[in-house]
Design a protein around this motif. Structure first.
Motif, PDB file in Angstrom:
ATOM      1  N   CYS A 189      38.656  67.475  16.515  1.00 50.79           N
ATOM      2  CA  CYS A 189      38.223  68.608  15.912  1.00 50.79           C
ATOM      3  C   CYS A 189      39.685  69.408  15.425  1.00 50.79           C
ATOM      4  N   CYS A 190      40.760  68.992  16.280  1.00 49.85           N
ATOM      5  CA  CYS A 190      42.264  69.926  15.969  1.00 49.85           C
ATOM      6  C   CYS A 190      43.441  68.906  15.722  1.00 49.85           C
ATOM      7  N   CYS A 248      38.782  69.618  24.495  1.00 50.67           N
ATOM      8  CA  CYS A 248      39.771  69.575  23.449  1.00 50.67           C
ATOM      9  C   CYS A 248      41.108  70.569  23.884  1.00 50.67           C
ATOM     10  N   CYS A 251      41.580  73.637  21.745  1.00 47.80           N
ATOM     11  CA  CYS A 251      40.373  74.555  21.655  1.00 47.80           C
ATOM     12  C   CYS A 251      40.249  75.439  22.871  1.00 47.80           C
TER      13      CYS A 251
HETATM   14 ZN   LIG Z   1      39.956  71.074  19.120  1.00 50.17          ZN
END
Ligand SMILES: [Zn+2]
Length: 280
Positions: A189-190, A248, A251
């Motif tokens: 995601c990051c 994560c 996050c």
């Molecule tokens: Zn993330």
């Protein structure tokens, strides 16, 4: 503060220290291990509170107290720990009880060590993180352990495979016996990278469309967890023996150390792994 829910890991609390562990390794009575969070230490400000990095600008006395607390939570003596000296290499160092305290109670005496391994029950391996991928290795047959720090360079360099090969060479490990855990770190995601970095990943035969997304503007999101998982499979680890985090760091910067989320104003997390053969 509570830890974010995850299906892949156990969340543990002892004396106010919160840490994660792998169910597959918790099931082994001869293993002690954990991955720290930001919670349960004595550091303040940008290091609050469980900072395990001596090189971040925090007061050394507080960092040492944090190690003592982590050790107490894990049921080990912090003076038995050996610290890596991470510089994004794929260098691994086998340690023994003679190395106890290196990096905590005395000088390390080495540099450029991104992974540690041992079959000695009197030493606890310790490596450091703030978004990079922690790899935990346990050989339940030969009774040996290893830990490796896989940032993107270490991942591309195949540090996971290097550890499997080294454990085979040093301890006679069969890769099919190994249990591996991938602990909280920056997720797909990051983990945004630009073209030069994704080109490095593309040199890996196992890197395909399932390992990244193309954002279309010269930016990409790479899945370091999946790339490391595939590297482990290529080294002979079996899929059912690999636990992959779903947490994560970027996050969850309030409970997990993230370099990217904090702009580098941060402390460090640590992974801990050792044998317990005396069953005390
Ligand atoms: Zn993330």
């Amino acid at each position: 503060m509570q830890l974010p829910y995850t299906e892949s890991l156990h969340a543990n609390e002892k004396n106010g220290v919160l840490y994660y562990s792998f169910p597959s390794m918790d099931a082994l009575p001869f293993i002690r291990h954990g991955f720290s969070t930001r919670l349960g230490g004595v550091s303040e400000g940008i290091y609050a509170s469980m900072n395990l990095g001596y090189n971040r600008g925090d007061e050394a006395e507080k960092v040492t107290e944090n190690y003592r607390r982590m050790g107490e939570a894990l049921g080990v003596d912090y003076r038995d720990m050996v610290l890596s000296a991470q510089t994004h290499t794929t260098n691994l160092l086998r340690v023994t009880a003679a190395d106890r305290g290196r990096g905590i109670t005395r000088e390390r005496g080495y540099t450029d060590v991104d992974g540690l391994l041992t079959d000695d029950p009197d030493v606890i391996l310790c490596t450091h993180y703030a978004d990079c991928v922690p790899l935990f290795f346990v050989d339940p047959v030969r009774k040996a352990v290893g830990m490796a720090h896989a940032g993107w360079r270490g991942t591309v360099g195949g540090i996971g495979k290097a550890m499997v090969e080294r454990m085979t060479a040093e301890f006679g490990s069969d890769p099919a016996d190994l249990l591996v855990g991938i602990a909280p770190s920056i997720g797909p995601c990051c983990f945004e990278v630009d073209t030069p970095v994704v080109e490095e990943f593309r040199k890996l035969p196992l890197f395909d469309a399932a390992c990244f997304t193309d954002d279309g503007n010269g930016k990409y999101h790479v899945n370091l967890w999946e790339v490391n998982r595939r590297i482990l499979l290529s080294a002979g680890v079996t899929p059912e023996h690999i636990t992959v985090t779903d947490l994560c760091t970027r996050c969850h910067p309030e409970v997990l150390w993230s370099h990217r989320a904090t702009g580098g104003q941060r402390g460090s997390a640590a992974g801990f792994l050792g044998l317990r053969l005396d069953n005390d």
